[in-house]
Design a protein around this motif. Structure first.
Motif, mmCIF file in Angstrom:
data_model
loop_
_atom_site.group_PDB
_atom_site.id
_atom_site.type_symbol
_atom_site.label_atom_id
_atom_site.label_comp_id
_atom_site.label_asym_id
_atom_site.label_seq_id
_atom_site.Cartn_x
_atom_site.Cartn_y
_atom_site.Cartn_z
ATOM 1 N N ASN A 1 36.373 54.722 54.599
ATOM 2 C CA ASN A 1 36.430 55.210 53.228
ATOM 3 C C ASN A 1 35.882 54.194 52.239
ATOM 4 N N THR B 1 47.010 55.850 52.863
ATOM 5 C CA THR B 1 47.000 57.290 53.094
ATOM 6 C C THR B 1 47.152 57.618 54.571
ATOM 7 N N SER C 1 46.943 59.699 47.996
ATOM 8 C CA SER C 1 45.722 58.952 47.709
ATOM 9 C C SER C 1 45.357 59.024 46.230
ATOM 10 N N TYR C 2 45.467 60.205 45.656
ATOM 11 C CA TYR C 2 45.132 60.348 44.240
ATOM 12 C C TYR C 2 46.143 59.633 43.356
ATOM 13 N N THR D 1 40.740 60.099 51.375
ATOM 14 C CA THR D 1 40.660 59.253 50.180
ATOM 15 C C THR D 1 39.302 59.422 49.505
ATOM 16 N N THR D 2 38.250 59.433 50.290
ATOM 17 C CA THR D 2 36.914 59.675 49.742
ATOM 18 C C THR D 2 36.829 61.056 49.108
ATOM 19 N N ASN E 1 43.666 51.970 49.631
ATOM 20 C CA ASN E 1 44.208 53.305 49.433
ATOM 21 C C ASN E 1 44.077 54.146 50.703
ATOM 22 N N ALA E 2 42.937 54.047 51.369
ATOM 23 C CA ALA E 2 42.718 54.820 52.589
ATOM 24 C C ALA E 2 43.680 54.399 53.698
#
Length: 208
Positions: A181, A139, A109-110, A61-62, A135-136
């Motif tokens: 993240n 994911t 993630s995007y 995610t990062t 989000n992380a």
């Protein structure tokens, strides 16, 4: 099949990338390669009960928020090549690891980031907690469920074994992955916002 599908996605990412601008920007190159190398020790720290059912933190995610969808896919490929070359992952599973452990979670993630950017209030804390933290966790769930389906479909383990020895530890992974993240994104947007491609001062800070 897995490698072929992965190659199609990576080819699409590479063809749509502005290579001339990227090659002219040395700092961007250093950031990309540094991010890819930073994932290697993170992926090497694995734990698992059975062979093929290991778990590790992703950090994808990062990576996706820092580099965008195209570059993050290519840098994840580099990270996986290094991890496999070091013997942490087997070469015969490279295609599945690339598609299910790199391309799919980065895309998910995007996509979550795009949803948050399009439909939620654009604020710094929304970016950190939704696009970064939650989000992380999502994911990690996507990647783990995808691999659970893969090892069952390929006949490596029966579904009940996968549930008992792999999916049962998923709840224990979600918060640490989200925290890792979330903290990374927080530090980046505070101290190095120019490194985060998806963070825009005009949207998340100005007039808030």
């Amino acid at each position: 099949m897995w490698l072929f599908l992965s190659a199609l996605v990576l080819l699409a990412a590479a063809r749509s990338l502005d290579w001339q601008a990227w090659l002219a920007d040395k700092s961007r190159q250093h950031l990309c390669f540094g991010a890819a190398i930073a994932l290697v020790p993170l992926w090497m720290l694995q734990a698992g009960i059975r062979d093929g059912l290991e778990v590790h933190f992703l950090g994808l995610t990062t990576l996706a928020l820092m580099l965008g969808w195209r570059l993050s896919q290519l840098m994840a490929l580099l990270s996986l090549l290094l991890v496999t070359w070091f013997g942490i992952e087997p070469w015969h599973e490279f295609g599945a690891n690339l598609l299910l452990g790199g391309i799919l979670p980065i895309s998910a993630s995007y996509f979550v980031f795009l949803l948050s950017y399009s439909y939620l209030y654009r604020h710094l804390f929304v970016y950190i907690f939704v696009a970064g933290f939650f989000n992380a966790a999502l994911t990690m769930a996507v990647k783990t469920l995808a691999f659970a389906g893969y090892v069952t479909w390929s006949g490596q383990y029966p579904w009940q074994v996968v549930v008992d020895d792999y999916l049962s530890i998923l709840p224990l992974l979600l918060f640490p992955e989200a925290l890792l993240n979330g903290m990374a994104i927080t530090l980046l947007v505070v101290f190095r916002p120019q490194w985060v491609r998806t963070f825009y001062d005009r949207d998340y800070l100005i007039n808030k």
